[in-house]
Design an enzyme around this catalytic site. Structure first.
Site: not given
Ligand code: DX5
Ligand code: ZN
Length: 219
Positions: A37, A41, A72, A146-149, A179-181, A201
């Protein structure tokens, strides 16, 4: 209704070591990743900047697994061909990224790629019904992009279940991605709700053992 398909894991490169991306991609494939994936951004559609088509192209030779490109960016249309040429297998975009989602999805398919639509947490599922003949993938964002984690937004589980019903009713082969968390714990809830592709991620690239982390997400 749980998905009848095998669960596929799509690690998000956003959480990888950006100084060693080629090695990271090879390592995650060796660890059992099904798709890679790639989060694109632009600092405009979302408040963060990641990487563009030249990085996708450079990484293509480091793995054989499908490249799942999550755009994105706004506008997205001017860059669809660049990501197709760079080696994307799937290209997904948000309805809010341009005025003509239907046309954008047609463009992705005309480029010979699989097309996906992405729903932000506040975006209703109704948009999918209008383009269901044009999508190979529906992506439910369980965080704001926008962000991981970030922490998993549990209200999106109902959305996943609704979409699973819509997909089954359509009779089309459409992947349902979240996708996300996503962690070993929330993955179980996503699978139970009907998701069949899990993006992760932090839970994968942040783990000491990539193979164990991927296996742990499959449930
Ligand atoms: C967020 C991304 C995700 C992100 C997920 O905007 O689209 O793909 O990398 O990260 P985690 O798994 O850490 O929430
Ligand atoms: Zn994503």
């Amino acid at each position: 209704m749980p998905a009848s398909h095998p669960i596929r894991i799509a690690p998000s490169l956003l959480a990888a070591d950006f100084a060693r991306l080629g090695e990271e991609v090879a390592a995650i494939e060796a660890a059992g990743a099904d798709w890679l994936h790639l989060d694109i951004m632009d600092g405009h559609f979302v408040p963060n900047i990641s990487f563009g088509p030249s990085v996708v192209k450079a990484l293509r030779k480091h793995a054989r697994m499908p490249f799942d490109v999550h755009l994105m960016i706004a506008p997205a249309d001017p860059y669809l061909a660049a990501f197709a040429d760079a080696g994307a297998d799937l290209i997904s975009l948000h309805p809010e990224a341009g005025p003509h989602l239907h046309r954008s999805l047609q463009t992705i398919r005309a480029l010979g790629k699989k097309a996906g639509v992405v729903l932000n947490p506040a975006t209703p599922v109704a948009v999918v019904a209008e383009v269901i003949d044009l999508v190979d993938l529906v992506l439910v964002m369980s965080v704001n992009p926008g962000f991981g984690g970030q922490s998993f937004i549990r209200s999106q589980l109902n959305k996943i279940a609704t979409l699973r019903g819509m997909i089954e009713a359509s009779g089309h082969e459409i992947a349902l991605q979240v996708d996300g968390g996503v962690t070993a714990t929330t993955a179980k809830d996503c699978i139970a709700a009907g998701a069949d592709v899990l993006v992760a991620g932090t839970a994968v690239f942040g783990a000491p053992d990539y193979a164990a982390a991927i296996a742990g997400l499959r449930g």
